[in-house]
Design a protein around this motif. Sequence first.
Motif, mmCIF file in Angstrom:
data_model
loop_
_atom_site.group_PDB
_atom_site.id
_atom_site.type_symbol
_atom_site.label_atom_id
_atom_site.label_comp_id
_atom_site.label_asym_id
_atom_site.label_seq_id
_atom_site.Cartn_x
_atom_site.Cartn_y
_atom_site.Cartn_z
ATOM 1 N N ALA A 1 38.757 48.954 42.054
ATOM 2 C CA ALA A 1 38.258 47.978 41.020
ATOM 3 C C ALA A 1 38.987 47.667 39.784
ATOM 4 C CB ALA A 1 37.013 48.093 40.697
ATOM 5 N N ASP A 2 39.588 48.774 39.622
ATOM 6 C CA ASP A 2 40.590 48.691 38.081
ATOM 7 C C ASP A 2 41.904 48.828 38.323
ATOM 8 O OD1 ASP A 2 40.173 51.242 38.685
ATOM 9 O OD2 ASP A 2 39.762 51.840 36.530
ATOM 10 N N SER B 1 46.377 39.940 35.542
ATOM 11 C CA SER B 1 45.425 39.367 34.839
ATOM 12 C C SER B 1 46.007 38.904 33.378
ATOM 13 C CB SER B 1 44.137 40.206 34.680
ATOM 14 O OG SER B 1 43.435 40.261 35.796
ATOM 15 N N GLU C 1 38.954 40.723 46.398
ATOM 16 C CA GLU C 1 38.193 41.358 47.294
ATOM 17 C C GLU C 1 38.769 41.361 48.620
ATOM 18 O OE1 GLU C 1 33.800 40.830 49.460
ATOM 19 O OE2 GLU C 1 34.246 39.681 47.804
ATOM 20 N N HIS D 1 37.638 35.312 40.988
ATOM 21 C CA HIS D 1 37.125 36.119 42.161
ATOM 22 C C HIS D 1 37.815 35.589 43.642
ATOM 23 C CE1 HIS D 1 33.728 37.835 44.629
ATOM 24 N NE2 HIS D 1 34.906 38.320 45.242
ATOM 25 N N ASN E 1 37.265 34.213 34.605
ATOM 26 C CA ASN E 1 36.991 35.062 35.871
ATOM 27 C C ASN E 1 37.536 34.434 37.106
ATOM 28 O OD1 ASN E 1 36.031 37.435 34.465
ATOM 29 N ND2 ASN E 1 33.967 36.306 34.103
ATOM 30 N N LYS F 1 39.744 39.475 40.147
ATOM 31 C CA LYS F 1 39.065 40.183 40.902
ATOM 32 C C LYS F 1 39.553 39.987 42.362
ATOM 33 C CE LYS F 1 34.707 41.558 42.829
ATOM 34 N NZ LYS F 1 33.354 41.042 42.802
#
Length: 526
Positions: free
Chosen positions: A65-66, A74, A84, A49, A47, A82
């Motif tokens: 988000a998706d 990914s 942000e 972020h 993961n 992810k």
Amino acid sequence: MKQRKPQKLLFTVLLSGALLAAGCAKEETGKTGAEPGPSQQSKEPRNIHVLLSHANAPYAMKAGADDPYVKEMSKLSGTNLKFEFLGHGGDFTKQMSIRFASAELPDLIRTDSIQSSMHKGALEQGVFTELGPLIDKYAPNLKNKLPKDIWQSPKLSKDGKIYGIPALTAMNTNRVVYIRQDWLDKLGMQQPKTLDDYLKYFEAVKQQDMNGNGDANDEYGFYVRENLDHSLFFFQEFNAHPEVWQMRNGQLTPNIIAPEMKEAIAFWRMLYEKGYINPNLFTNKSADWGAGIRQGKAGSWTHAVTNYNLDWAVDKFADKDKVKLSMIAPPEGPKGKGLMPVTDQIYFVWVIPAKTKNPEEIVKFLDWAWSDKAETFLDFGIKDKNYTEQGGQIQWDPNAPANSADSAYNFYQLSINPRGDGRMETKIVEKSPDAAALKSGMKIAADAGFKHDSLHMPQLESLNTHPELVPGTGSGTLFLEMFAKVVTGKEELDPAFDKFVAEWKKRGGDAAIKEATNWYNTFHKK
Ligand SMILES: [Ca+2]
């Protein structure tokens, strides 16, 4: 978002929080004893972020988000990303300061420098992971593909230790001279090469009604914008670009106080007196400047190559049926040539908080982004959505709906591109209908970059409280004030310049020269 406390108070919270977090991470590692090491990869994708700015890009401002591009990246990089997106400009600064204060830091963060005022003191307090050894061990692409001397930048390293990985701007220097080729053709003139050629063209533009509106006096050879923004032409020809510093007699001195600057100001005075530049140059706002050019008031102007088919798309001009534009080189002057000082090419800086576990996995992700394997996605997006492949050839059209809606191509070429701004990559430019003009413009812009002694110089402490002394033509500077008075004929060059230099030095300039010289000697190990 509610405003809590002023930044200085938040800072204390940041430090204790960050140290606490770092401690926690260590304890956890001890307890479980099952952290996947570099040689013992966990099967689950890592993961990651990422905290960054949407930079006002329409697609990034809406991305969910998706998001399919984030999913694709990914998949390709073997991670679980992810993104942000925080705000832009001042909003970004404010939101980032709050995030640092809260110590809720993700795995990878976009900042402008390891010493950024958004997280003052963080570097010294050990908030960032030292990256040099990780880059050496895990990141051959970063080592091979980034400019070798970029790592010395104080935005990335301190005392020989690297804490930041750069994302790059599209080009090192991007400025060219834009000229009305249709006016040159009408006048039977060649593209100007020397300073004299430019003056002859300006004189012809002054004499004739080039835009054909019946008024022979509403067009100017060179069209200038407020604060000389994007208009720093006819300075480096005299070795006097106002934004740079040069070693003179053992002291790093700004060009604004150098004797050569007088020659540049005299030239600008002549341009004004003869009507070769717009008389409202000191109040010509950005929007009016652009509109004036498109209305046919400008025989030439300077701007970025990248704006060729944006601001200066021919169909945006009032005279769109006749307009032809060329991008050309600046002339060789008596003492030099060039439009823009070479830059460090750092668009922004990636940092990895010290509390991020297995930071080598994050470094490996950035290294993947610089691999050849990542290129097709970062240039052209997702296969059969943004591009197709036929006989080994990529078919990609920036105007196809999948790419043009909300400028989606900006999302994979820029917003989530860990390399930085990829929009002028050769492979992309070659797909443009204006490929030939853009490639020629990029070459001209690269050649119009010139070397100087202030490359990598950090912001000087001694000028922090003296914005009026900062070299350049910024609003409210002593230099611009003097320049405007001399150019418009309100004051004589010699006394006005001498008075300005004395005042600049006295008000803090001498201290700035001392600080700059110390920096130069340390940085270059003299
Ligand atoms: Ca006219």
